[in-house]
Enzyme design. Structure first.
Site, PDB file in Angstrom:
ATOM      1  N   GLN A  16      31.139  87.149  42.244  1.00  0.00           N
ATOM      2  CA  GLN A  16      29.819  86.895  42.846  1.00  0.00           C
ATOM      3  C   GLN A  16      28.734  86.918  41.758  1.00  0.00           C
ATOM      4  O   GLN A  16      28.993  86.506  40.647  1.00  0.00           O
ATOM      5  CB  GLN A  16      29.516  87.886  43.987  1.00  0.00           C
ATOM      6  CG  GLN A  16      30.355  87.645  45.238  1.00  0.00           C
ATOM      7  CD  GLN A  16      31.695  88.329  45.231  1.00  0.00           C
ATOM      8  OE1 GLN A  16      31.821  89.474  44.826  1.00  0.00           O
ATOM      9  NE2 GLN A  16      32.722  87.630  45.659  1.00  0.00           N
ATOM     10  N   GLY A  64      35.737  82.753  44.387  1.00  0.00           N
ATOM     11  CA  GLY A  64      36.551  81.572  44.075  1.00  0.00           C
ATOM     12  C   GLY A  64      36.243  81.158  42.654  1.00  0.00           C
ATOM     13  O   GLY A  64      35.141  80.704  42.380  1.00  0.00           O
ATOM     14  N   HIS A  65      37.160  81.388  41.746  1.00  0.00           N
ATOM     15  CA  HIS A  65      36.922  81.043  40.346  1.00  0.00           C
ATOM     16  C   HIS A  65      37.733  79.801  39.989  1.00  0.00           C
ATOM     17  O   HIS A  65      38.961  79.818  40.012  1.00  0.00           O
ATOM     18  CB  HIS A  65      37.294  82.224  39.437  1.00  0.00           C
ATOM     19  CG  HIS A  65      36.340  83.376  39.604  1.00  0.00           C
ATOM     20  ND1 HIS A  65      36.604  84.641  39.161  1.00  0.00           N
ATOM     21  CD2 HIS A  65      35.111  83.426  40.154  1.00  0.00           C
ATOM     22  CE1 HIS A  65      35.565  85.424  39.448  1.00  0.00           C
ATOM     23  NE2 HIS A  65      34.660  84.701  40.056  1.00  0.00           N
ATOM     24  N   LYS A 124      31.752  81.192  36.271  1.00  0.00           N
ATOM     25  CA  LYS A 124      32.383  82.302  35.529  1.00  0.00           C
ATOM     26  C   LYS A 124      33.860  82.056  35.259  1.00  0.00           C
ATOM     27  O   LYS A 124      34.382  82.480  34.239  1.00  0.00           O
ATOM     28  CB  LYS A 124      32.238  83.619  36.320  1.00  0.00           C
ATOM     29  CG  LYS A 124      30.820  84.106  36.450  1.00  0.00           C
ATOM     30  CD  LYS A 124      30.755  85.406  37.213  1.00  0.00           C
ATOM     31  CE  LYS A 124      31.128  85.285  38.668  1.00  0.00           C
ATOM     32  NZ  LYS A 124      30.252  84.439  39.476  1.00  0.00           N
TER      33      LYS A 124
HETATM   34  P1  IMP Z   1      30.837  88.275  51.956  1.00  0.00           P
HETATM   35  O1  IMP Z   1      31.008  88.640  50.534  1.00  0.00           O
HETATM   36  O2  IMP Z   1      31.942  87.412  52.499  1.00  0.00           O
HETATM   37  O3  IMP Z   1      30.558  89.465  52.816  1.00  0.00           O
HETATM   38  O4  IMP Z   1      29.502  87.348  52.053  1.00  0.00           O
HETATM   39  C1  IMP Z   1      28.213  87.862  51.783  1.00  0.00           C
HETATM   40  C2  IMP Z   1      27.366  86.828  51.067  1.00  0.00           C
HETATM   41  O5  IMP Z   1      27.865  86.646  49.749  1.00  0.00           O
HETATM   42  C3  IMP Z   1      27.389  85.442  51.709  1.00  0.00           C
HETATM   43  O6  IMP Z   1      26.115  84.850  51.522  1.00  0.00           O
HETATM   44  C4  IMP Z   1      28.421  84.697  50.903  1.00  0.00           C
HETATM   45  O7  IMP Z   1      28.206  83.296  50.919  1.00  0.00           O
HETATM   46  C5  IMP Z   1      28.155  85.276  49.527  1.00  0.00           C
HETATM   47  N1  IMP Z   1      29.323  85.210  48.644  1.00  0.00           N
HETATM   48  C6  IMP Z   1      30.426  85.986  48.664  1.00  0.00           C
HETATM   49  N2  IMP Z   1      31.273  85.644  47.681  1.00  0.00           N
HETATM   50  C7  IMP Z   1      30.693  84.644  47.008  1.00  0.00           C
HETATM   51  C8  IMP Z   1      31.060  83.894  45.841  1.00  0.00           C
HETATM   52  O8  IMP Z   1      32.125  84.091  45.229  1.00  0.00           O
HETATM   53  N3  IMP Z   1      30.164  82.943  45.444  1.00  0.00           N
HETATM   54  C9  IMP Z   1      28.984  82.727  46.086  1.00  0.00           C
HETATM   55  N4  IMP Z   1      28.596  83.413  47.154  1.00  0.00           N
HETATM   56  C10 IMP Z   1      29.437  84.368  47.618  1.00  0.00           C
END
Ligand code: IMP
Length: 442
Positions: free
Chosen positions: A238, A54-55, A30
């Protein structure tokens, strides 16, 4: 009167508010797409998530990773908004601001942060890591950034918001109430001692002046921008399958990453959203735990990970890789109301003899073509595959569809048919120029 009405309707049609969402489990690319689209908009507004995102953006042979600040920041004169739906870690924000300023980007007058955004405090990160490593719950594989606990405080009406930074006495009382609660629970649950209250409060105060300069009522700002016919790009973080309501719960993030999140996370009425675009990778990846029906634990999966450089932009973790999942994609098209798709990383499939696409989930003799709610079904189903012939040619950097190998075009056409949705753009590499533009938005 009548002429006025006609003019009004005409203008309405041409003031696009566009939402861009991730269609899988995040990491669809994205960052590059929002950076590209940003060229033609006036405002880029982020509506949910935090520094878990992380973009990655590549241009002029340089690479930048943004976690909080919208990906439009690299285009001069674009306003970048962090909406009320975002959870904000002050330290991560100030660090990112400093890094951008070091590259010569001026933030004042260009970055605006909602005065209603909730703040992530250090005890949220402690609680996140504690639950992941020592709690009785299933491990989610979170980023450990305190995202879940801070959204939990928001929903429990215990959160601290950016507007609270304006009133030091109120801020102190609010933080103290939180501190006392967290101190007890973290000690009881994980035997973790929090630092002294004064150090926590002083740390928060040390970011206060920097942040206060940027906060505003972003709902009002966006309302005025919409009224002035400005183009607004709402940036999702996400992906659809990580949405707290619609994703593979409990293996999700704690916000609404689907298009509806743009309305609540920015304070924009659904009536003002003109278009929704979905960014989708030509195969699938996911980071962290949770079901992933098309995951490949063989050399094909390793190949996708290596060629696609599938390592988390935030945590550096290796992403799990697998084939394209049309059950996930169709679900995302309907949930988000996708008008057009943007296909990324098609070049990573170069060299595969055959390519599989999952069209249904088989579980206990039943075929699911819609996404089941129960993660156990998704975990234990057998993917039903359709096979496509691959291509041996190199597609990296191709800018015209006519130059794509026949089998790559067939693959793209099949996805269009399966998803009943057109592709607007196809990305053939990380740089801005490595793009096939099929249709334009503005
Ligand atoms: P949290 O958002 O840190 O609570 O993580 C919850 C889930 O979302 C985990 O499986 C993370 O690896 C995933 N996740 C959170 N942010 C990202 C993203 O930017 N890209 C991919 N996976 C994400």
């Amino acid at each position: 009167m009548r002429a006025g009405l006609i003019l009004f309707v005409y203008l309405e049609k041409f003031m696009p508010v566009v939402v861009v969402v991730g269609m899988q489990w995040g990491d669809e690319g994205k960052g590059k797409i929002i950076d590209l689209l940003a060229e033609n908009v006036d405002v880029v507004a982020r509506y949910q998530g935090g520094h878990n995102a992380g973009h990655t953006i590549c241009f002029n042979e340089k690479q930048f990773v943004l976690h909080l600040i919208p990906s439009g920041i690299f285009h001069e004169n674009k306003l970048c908004v962090i909406g009320n739906g975002v959870v904000l870690d002050p330290q991560a924000l100030v660090d990112e601001m400093r890094q951008l300023e070091e590259t010569g980007i001026v933030l004042e007058g260009r970055l605006v942060i909602s005065d209603r955004a909730n703040i992530i405090m250090p005890y949220h990160g402690t609680s996140d890591k504690g639950r992941e490593t020592r709690g009785g719950f299933q491990k989610i594989g979170t980023t450990g950034r305190g995202i879940g606990p801070s959204y939990a405080d928001k929903i429990a009406r215990a959160g601290i918001r950016t507007c609270d930074l304006r009133d030091e006495a109120y801020l102190k009382d609010r933080l103290l109430a939180n501190y006392q609660e967290k101190q007890k629970t973290l000690k009881n649950l994980y035997n973790i001692e929090l630092p002294e209250f004064s150090s926590l409060f002083d740390e928060l105060l040390s970011y206060r002046d920097t942040i206060l300069k940027y906060i505003a009522d972003t709902h009002v700002l966006l309302r005025h921008q919409i009224a002035q016919n400005k183009n607004i790009l709402c940036e999702g973080a996400q992906g659809t399958m990580l949405d707290v309501d619609h994703g593979t719960y409990p293996f999700v993030t704690s916000s609404n990453s689907t298009s509806g999140g743009a309305c609540t996370g920015l304070g924009i009425s659904p009536k003002k959203i003109d278009k929704v675009l979905g960014v989708i990778k030509a195969y699938t990846t996911r980071v962290g735990e949770g079901p992933f029906p098309t995951e490949l634990s063989d050399e094909h999966g390793q190949h996708l990970g290596k060629v696609g450089r599938e390592f988390g932009a935030t945590t550096g973790r290796a992403r799990r890789c697998g084939w394209f999942d049309a059950v996930v994609a169709r679900y995302g098209v309907h949930l988000n109301g996708i008008d057009a798709l943007i296909l990324t990383k098609i070049d990573v499939l170069d060299g595969f003899k055959t390519i599989q696409v999952c069209t249904g989930y088989k579980y206990k003799g039943k075929i699911f073509s819609d996404m089941p709610a129960d993660s156990k079904i998704i975990q234990n189903c057998e993917p039903v595959y359709t096979e496509y012939e691959g291509w041996s040619e190199n597609t990296v950097g191709i800018q015209e569809l006519d130059r794509m190998p026949d089998n790559a075009r067939r693959y793209i056409d099949s996805l269009t048919e399966l998803l009943e949705t057109p592709f607007m753009m196809i990305s053939t590499g990380p740089d801005r120029e490595q793009t096939i533009q099929l249709d334009s938005l503005f």
